[in-house]
Design a protein around this motif. Structure first.
Motif, PDB file in Angstrom:
ATOM      1  N   UNK A 230       0.630 -16.875   8.630  1.00  0.00           N
ATOM      2  CA  UNK A 230       0.687 -17.150   9.811  1.00  0.00           C
ATOM      3  C   UNK A 230       2.184 -17.796   9.762  1.00  0.00           C
ATOM      4  N   UNK A 231       1.513 -18.846   8.836  1.00  0.00           N
ATOM      5  CA  UNK A 231       2.839 -19.931   8.101  1.00  0.00           C
ATOM      6  C   UNK A 231       3.960 -19.390   7.701  1.00  0.00           C
ATOM      7  N   UNK A 232       3.520 -18.378   7.031  1.00  0.00           N
ATOM      8  CA  UNK A 232       4.730 -17.679   6.326  1.00  0.00           C
ATOM      9  C   UNK A 232       5.960 -16.768   7.038  1.00  0.00           C
TER      10      UNK A 232
ATOM     11  N   UNK B 281      12.879 -19.761  -0.290  1.00  0.00           N
ATOM     12  CA  UNK B 281      12.115 -20.979   0.411  1.00  0.00           C
ATOM     13  C   UNK B 281      10.281 -20.270   0.716  1.00  0.00           C
ATOM     14  N   UNK B 282      10.006 -19.352   0.777  1.00  0.00           N
ATOM     15  CA  UNK B 282       8.443 -19.326   0.417  1.00  0.00           C
ATOM     16  C   UNK B 282       7.459 -20.487   0.273  1.00  0.00           C
ATOM     17  N   UNK B 283       7.490 -21.220  -0.756  1.00  0.00           N
ATOM     18  CA  UNK B 283       6.784 -22.439  -1.220  1.00  0.00           C
ATOM     19  C   UNK B 283       7.853 -22.481  -2.800  1.00  0.00           C
TER      20      UNK B 283
ATOM     21  N   UNK C 241       4.153 -23.937  -8.429  1.00  0.00           N
ATOM     22  CA  UNK C 241       2.584 -25.327  -7.974  1.00  0.00           C
ATOM     23  C   UNK C 241       2.178 -24.336  -7.129  1.00  0.00           C
ATOM     24  N   UNK C 242       0.432 -24.336  -7.239  1.00  0.00           N
ATOM     25  CA  UNK C 242      -0.702 -23.700  -6.278  1.00  0.00           C
ATOM     26  C   UNK C 242      -0.648 -24.047  -4.871  1.00  0.00           C
ATOM     27  N   UNK C 243       0.436 -22.838  -4.303  1.00  0.00           N
ATOM     28  CA  UNK C 243       0.395 -22.337  -3.009  1.00  0.00           C
ATOM     29  C   UNK C 243       0.549 -21.111  -2.660  1.00  0.00           C
TER      30      UNK C 243
END
Length: 404
Positions: free
Chosen positions: A19-21, A291-293, A272-274
């Motif tokens: 949901x953040x995505x 920009x997803x992570x 990075x772990x995300x």
């Protein structure tokens, strides 16, 4: 055109990050339905009203009233009386998630935990919808049932390791694969010997050094059961023999997996772990979401450490390989027994080492049964899932009785 998304397990770790995505890329996605267990009605209501979903489902019928009241309260708080927000349709019961999975949409993200995700995965595949699969258990338990129900490209992995492998394999000839290298953080007990793990507590097992995950997956990471499940998943997703799938411990969790090719080249996927990155890729596949992570910081000196897995201290991967090589219903037994053992460990009814020991014993009991050679059907999978849970519970009770 925006992709219409249904999210199963919306109040869990994968669901909330999904949901953040969506919230960060409203021009790419819209959420049309949510499903959850029902244990967190206020959060589910906030998610549903904020994203103006059409349907909400809860697995536990007893939670329906609490969720309904929470939906009305959240809608009223956000301006329901002005007509700004409508209350979604509410479904309840063990089949509710599967009904949501049949919702007309572009992508079903299955972020449920455990074998309960099997029927919703099958429902989404039968509806012709792309499945962004974070619920690895449904593929492992269902095996060929899931693969035969999926058309090419319909299953998109969301586990960071399998997302990494899928990215590394894009455009490659399968004949050029020498081996798959699945990385493991090693969990909170990396470097300890078996004797050091006898008195591990649930709190210690849930203190993962790099990832923020739900309790079941975090404990599975501590026992390395999660990595065993991922080896089976990699075999099923990419059609690579178990002899060519290796596990490598990488404590930093920056390299998520690697593919070694026949010419000696190794392709690495690093970030990075995300989990928002593989989730976004799963929702948008084969496209990427800008920009997803955040990416790696290449301006700071850093080192990547790799080391072999200690199979003596952490035998779960070898047990999973044995079940996976046998195939049929054996992976379902491995998974079901583990789910029971994890619950018993959290409840204080089973020691940490007893988790994999019990799982291994139940798998061996299953493999010794000549009936395991039958064809794989949904009925047999469900039956053996129930059998394995009962066998694990019996062994746990016997263990407790022997220590009194």
């Amino acid at each position: 055109m925006r992709k219409r998304v249904a999210i199963l397990g919306s109040t869990g770790s994968i669901g909330t990050q999904a949901l953040d995505v969506v919230q960060a890329a409203p021009e790419r996605f819209e959420v049309v339905a949510l499903a959850a267990g029902g244990g967190n009605p206020d959060l589910l209501a906030r998610q549903a009203i904020a994203h103006e979903v059409e349907t909400v489902a809860v697995a536990h019928a007893t939670a329906a009233q609490d969720v309904q009241l929470a939906l009305y309260a959240e809608a009223q708080r956000r301006g329901w009386e002005r007509g700004d927000h409508r209350v979604p349709r509410l479904l309840a019961g063990p089949d509710a998630a599967a009904e949501v999975a049949r919702t007309p949409c572009d992508v079903v993200l299955n972020g449920m935990t455990g074998a309960v995700g099997l029927l919703p995965t099958l429902a989404a595949l039968e509806a012709g919808t792309t499945v962004a699969l974070a619920n690895k258990e449904s593929l492992i338990v269902g095996g060929d049932l899931v693969l035969s129900a999926a058309r090419p490209g319909q299953l998109v992995p969301v586990d960071s390791e399998h997302s990494a492998l899928a990215q590394a394999l894009r455009g490659e000839d399968p004949a050029d694969i020498r081996r798959l290298l699945v990385t493991a953080s090693g969990g909170p007990f990396r470097g300890r010997c078996r004797a050091d793990l006898a008195d591990v507590t649930p709190e210690q097992a849930m203190a993962h050094p790099t990832w923020d995950m739900g309790p079941v997956i975090t404990i599975n990471s501590a026992t390395l059961v999660n990595k065993g499940l991922e080896v089976i998943e990699a075999h099923l997703l990419f059609g690579v023999d178990f002899d060519r799938i290796d596990v490598v411990v990488h404590p930093g969790s920056v390299v998520h997996s690697m593919v070694e090719f026949v010419d000696g080249s190794t392709v690495v996927q690093a970030s990075p772990p995300d989990m928002r990155l593989p989730i976004a890729l799963g929702l948008a596949w084969p496209q990427r979401v800008p920009g997803a992570a955040r990416g790696c910081d290449w301006t700071t000196p850093t080192q990547w450490k790799f080391e072999p897995l200690d199979d003596e201290a952490f035998p779960a991967v070898q047990v999973a390989r044995r079940a996976g090589r046998f195939g049929r219903t054996a992976p379902a037994v491995f998974n079901a027994a583990n789910e029971v053992c994890v619950d018993a460990f959290v409840a204080g009814d089973l020691g940490f080492l007893g988790i994999v020991d019990t799982v291994s014993a139940v798998v061996e009991d299953h493999l010794a049964d000549p009936d395991t050679l039958g064809d794989l059907t949904l009925q047999r999978v469900l039956a053996v899932d129930a059998w394995a849970r009962e066998q694990a519970a019996t062994r746990i009770e016997q263990t407790r009785g022997g220590t009194r």
